[in-house]
Motif scaffolding. Structure first.
Motif, mmCIF file in Angstrom:
data_model
loop_
_atom_site.group_PDB
_atom_site.id
_atom_site.type_symbol
_atom_site.label_atom_id
_atom_site.label_comp_id
_atom_site.label_asym_id
_atom_site.label_seq_id
_atom_site.Cartn_x
_atom_site.Cartn_y
_atom_site.Cartn_z
ATOM 1 N N ASN A 140 0.777 -1.255 -0.181
ATOM 2 C CA ASN A 140 0.014 0.033 0.022
ATOM 3 C C ASN A 140 0.973 1.191 0.010
ATOM 4 N N ILE A 141 1.937 1.336 0.603
ATOM 5 C CA ILE A 141 2.861 2.333 0.800
ATOM 6 C C ILE A 141 3.660 2.761 -0.706
ATOM 7 N N SER A 142 4.024 1.535 -1.126
ATOM 8 C CA SER A 142 4.376 1.420 -2.554
ATOM 9 C C SER A 142 3.794 2.232 -3.800
ATOM 10 N N CYS A 146 3.718 7.053 -5.299
ATOM 11 C CA CYS A 146 3.723 7.589 -6.989
ATOM 12 C C CYS A 146 2.768 8.735 -6.578
ATOM 13 N N ALA A 147 1.919 9.112 -5.959
ATOM 14 C CA ALA A 147 0.998 10.188 -5.926
ATOM 15 C C ALA A 147 0.950 11.118 -4.827
ATOM 16 N N ILE A 171 -6.074 4.009 3.315
ATOM 17 C CA ILE A 171 -4.331 4.654 2.971
ATOM 18 C C ILE A 171 -4.601 5.501 1.573
ATOM 19 N N VAL A 172 -4.122 6.717 1.903
ATOM 20 C CA VAL A 172 -4.400 7.681 0.693
ATOM 21 C C VAL A 172 -3.317 8.504 0.334
ATOM 22 N N SER A 173 -3.027 8.842 -0.926
ATOM 23 C CA SER A 173 -2.216 9.814 -1.241
ATOM 24 C C SER A 173 -2.581 10.643 -2.484
ATOM 25 N N THR A 174 -2.451 12.115 -2.548
ATOM 26 C CA THR A 174 -2.619 12.542 -3.777
ATOM 27 C C THR A 174 -1.990 13.998 -4.068
ATOM 28 N N GLY A 321 -7.515 12.599 -23.191
ATOM 29 C CA GLY A 321 -5.873 12.732 -22.950
ATOM 30 C C GLY A 321 -5.490 12.554 -21.653
ATOM 31 N N PHE A 322 -4.471 11.863 -21.315
ATOM 32 C CA PHE A 322 -3.851 11.562 -20.007
ATOM 33 C C PHE A 322 -2.350 11.947 -20.221
ATOM 34 N N LYS A 323 -1.657 12.107 -18.992
ATOM 35 C CA LYS A 323 -0.521 12.100 -18.845
ATOM 36 C C LYS A 323 0.218 11.004 -19.037
ATOM 37 N N GLY A 324 0.997 10.703 -20.067
ATOM 38 C CA GLY A 324 1.479 9.203 -20.121
ATOM 39 C C GLY A 324 2.249 8.654 -19.156
ATOM 40 N N ASN A 325 3.365 9.403 -18.525
ATOM 41 C CA ASN A 325 4.265 8.961 -17.774
ATOM 42 C C ASN A 325 3.407 8.633 -16.512
ATOM 43 N N ALA A 326 2.198 9.392 -16.163
ATOM 44 C CA ALA A 326 1.451 9.297 -14.961
ATOM 45 C C ALA A 326 0.529 7.970 -15.009
ATOM 46 N N PHE A 327 0.184 7.572 -16.168
ATOM 47 C CA PHE A 327 -0.722 6.168 -16.361
ATOM 48 C C PHE A 327 0.133 5.182 -16.385
ATOM 49 N N ILE A 328 1.588 5.242 -16.682
ATOM 50 C CA ILE A 328 2.533 4.250 -16.645
ATOM 51 C C ILE A 328 2.696 4.042 -15.130
ATOM 52 N N GLU A 329 2.873 4.991 -14.261
ATOM 53 C CA GLU A 329 3.069 4.870 -12.830
ATOM 54 C C GLU A 329 1.885 4.134 -12.125
ATOM 55 N N ILE A 330 0.630 4.669 -12.619
ATOM 56 C CA ILE A 330 -0.616 3.789 -11.988
ATOM 57 C C ILE A 330 -0.544 2.355 -12.363
ATOM 58 N N LEU A 331 -0.235 1.909 -13.807
ATOM 59 C CA LEU A 331 -0.324 0.628 -14.075
ATOM 60 C C LEU A 331 1.057 -0.188 -13.363
ATOM 61 N N ASN A 332 2.023 0.418 -13.142
ATOM 62 C CA ASN A 332 3.062 -0.183 -12.581
ATOM 63 C C ASN A 332 2.725 -0.505 -11.130
ATOM 64 N N SER A 333 1.942 0.360 -10.616
ATOM 65 C CA SER A 333 1.566 -0.077 -8.990
ATOM 66 C C SER A 333 0.699 -1.012 -9.029
ATOM 67 N N TYR A 334 -0.122 -1.678 -10.009
ATOM 68 C CA TYR A 334 -0.955 -2.830 -9.786
ATOM 69 C C TYR A 334 0.046 -4.002 -10.139
#
Length: 374
Positions: A140-142, A146-147, A171-174, A321-334
């Motif tokens: 959850n921390i990992s 990223c956010a 557990i939240v971050s933004t 449209g989405f920021k590509g590097n942010a979307f990659i971070e999200i997918l890597n987190s799963y």
């Protein structure tokens, strides 16, 4: 004082503790490790004044209970190349020298009195305590790191928010553009309580926690938190302030659902992102029927890229449209096989969730869209 211990155990502990020590210390002695013997146990502490970590090593022998402080860089360089063997420390506090004896030689380093080493803050008697597995906390921390933000005006957003209620732990971050929310339904507390864990101790925990079922205990009051796992204790100062109402920004009616293989989408994003503008990292998602098309372009350097992949989609055709590097971070987190991307329209936030949630958990990640020039 004299004591003997394993070189491998010492090296492992020191390199973990060194992550706490800051390059710029408010007090010179905070560049030191503090050694303290008690019976046949050595306690080693590292601190940066806001965070303090202590761990233990069993000693082969020890002649007296005492303490001293020793500079971290010199000791780390000295012990990192040793194969497994016993090391004997002989500390002379009068001459302020410690002699370290190994199988084929010895070396000496200066030491300081531990009396001036800062004492870690204590948790108040009225405190809240929760327990969860090491693997669950690390995961959850990992996911949240990223956010987290880098915001001097809103420091509360620079940390990871733990919100425990009688129903669940959240557990939240933004950072205002991305949001991660993890709900854990089998961890709860009779009285609602919360803490904001700063990014540095959160990163230390992510790197140190084992990916197993070892229990981690988090005890906190309104100023400090103590995290205990195995033979290690991390005491850290919490970020003070009120965390934003994160639930209010999560859309509740994103009816258009895009179902896609996570690895396939991740690979496609990595291939098209280098062709996006460096300033925006914009990737256009064109969704129509069973086809998702990713477009990236940088007209300043005459670069474009397009890739299509199969998907399942239940809504009207859409371009968002989405920021590509942010979307990659999200997918890597799963670590799931497939994800659902829940959308409303091109101007509203998209939600990315695993197609199948883990038991007793509800995880979602939110990403704000970017303006498209049609």
């Amino acid at each position: 004082m004299r004591f003997t211990l394993s070189s491998t155990a010492l090296s492992c502990k020191l390199f973990a503790l060194a992550k706490v020590i800051s390059n710029k210390n408010s007090l010179p002695i905070l560049a030191d490790f503090m050694f303290r013997t008690e019976g046949n146990t050595l306690f080693i502490t590292a601190s940066d004044s806001e965070n303090s970590m202590t761990t233990t090593i069993e000693l082969s022998d020890s002649d007296v209970d005492d303490s001293f402080a020793i500079e971290n860089h010199s000791l780390l360089e000295a012990v990192k190349s040793f194969p497994e063997q016993p090391l004997t420390f002989e500390a002379d506090k009068n001459d302020k020298i410690v002699k370290i004896i190994y199988q084929n030689g010895q070396f000496s380093l200066p030491i300081e009195s531990a009396d001036v080493y800062p004492v870690a803050a204590k948790i108040a008697d009225i405190a809240v305590s929760i327990q969860l597995s090491s693997a669950l906390l690390s995961e959850n921390i990992s996911r949240c790191l990223c956010a987290t933000a880098q915001d001097e005006l809103r420091p509360v957003m620079n940390g990871v928010f733990f919100d425990i209620t009688p129903e669940y732990l959240t557990i939240v971050s933004t950072d205002g553009h991305k949001l991660v929310r993890n709900r854990i339904y089998d961890i709860k507390n009779d009285v609602a309580a919360s803490l904001i864990l700063a990014k540095k101790p959160a990163t230390i925990l992510k790197n140190m926690l084992a990916k197993d079922d070892t229990l981690v205990t988090i005890t906190f009051d309104n100023r400090n938190a103590e995290v205990t796992f195995g033979d290690t204790r991390l005491l850290c100062r919490l970020i003070d302030g009120r965390y934003p109402n994160y639930n209010s920004v999560i859309p509740q009616n994103n009816q258009n659902v895009l179902h896609v293989d996570r690895e396939t989408l991740l690979g496609a994003l990595k291939r098209v992102l280098p062709f996006a503008s460096d300033s925006s990292n914009l990737v256009r998602f064109r969704i129509d029927g069973h086809v998702l098309q990713l477009d990236a372009e940088d007209f300043d350097f005459s670069k474009t890229a397009t890739e299509r992949l199969a998907c399942e989609y239940n809504g009207a055709p859409m371009s968002i449209g989405f920021k590509g590097n942010a979307f990659i971070e999200i997918l890597n987190s799963y670590d799931c096989q497939e994800v659902d991307i829940q959308l409303a329209d091109p101007s509203r936030a998209g939600i990315v969730v695993p197609s199948q949630q883990n038991d007793n958990q509800d995880v979602l990640m939110l990403l704000m869209p970017m303006l498209l020039n049609e």
